[in-house]
Motif scaffolding. Sequence first.
Motif: not given
Length: 264
Positions: A3-12, A43-48, A196-200, A235-241
């Motif tokens: 799931k983490i690998s898939l999330a990384t791919i989707l983020f990229a 921004s909505f993705i980050a909030f979600s 999380l804090w590093a991503a933020l 915003y994408l980095l916040i969501a990924f974090g």
Amino acid sequence: MKKISLATILFAIAVLVNLLLYIFQPLGNYFYLVSDAAAIVFSFIAFSFGAASLKLHGFRNIKGRPMFFLIAGIFCWFLGEVAWGFYEIFLKVEVPLFSIADFFWLIGYPLFIVGIYFVWSSTRRKIGVKKLASTIMLSAIILIVFYYLSVPTISTPDLSLTEKVSTAGYIICDSVLLVAMIITLFHISGKELFKLWAALLIALVFMSLADVLFAHIFSNYVSNRTIDAVWNLGYLLIAFGFFMYAKNYRVALERAFKIQDKFD
């Protein structure tokens, strides 16, 4: 791990799509419609993702309370993007300075600060001299750099007070937020919260860069400039974090339950 690998791919993929949008700019002269919509969506993705992470703790939890304020700040930024899009798309105002959008964006900063304070107060620990010196040095560099970046805008007589607040005001708020986040980052011991804090922090660096560029070119700004892609990347980095935090926290809970089962 899958799931983490898939999330990384989707983020990229999301990052790539974001960049391609601003490179090719579909709809030509009407690209501002795409640009405004992209900022709202990202921004909505980050909030979600932040809201989903909050569900793991709840507001009364020691980790949930600071997360609530952080997510509330992101929600205000999302409302700011919605308001900006409304001004541009429906009211035909190309650069709505000191509008309701600025109100939402600026309100997000104190909410972030409150969240940062709760994180720091709940995780603070004694740090060595080297870390303390590094914290002071980085904070001083940020404050000095951002001060000089905001001086040209603040000191110019050609801008009104509202224009200065809508431009240099964000640079000042960004510097305060960056310093607060760096101080907290050096005091965090948990790996999940540290990531999380590093991503933020990285997200805020990108968004601060975009704010600086906006403050210096706002008179020629339109919503198809590359700096919009930089805001979206934040915003994408916040969501990924937040996603990585939620995933790692669930893994930590599963391990804790397995250890407890062995003793029962």
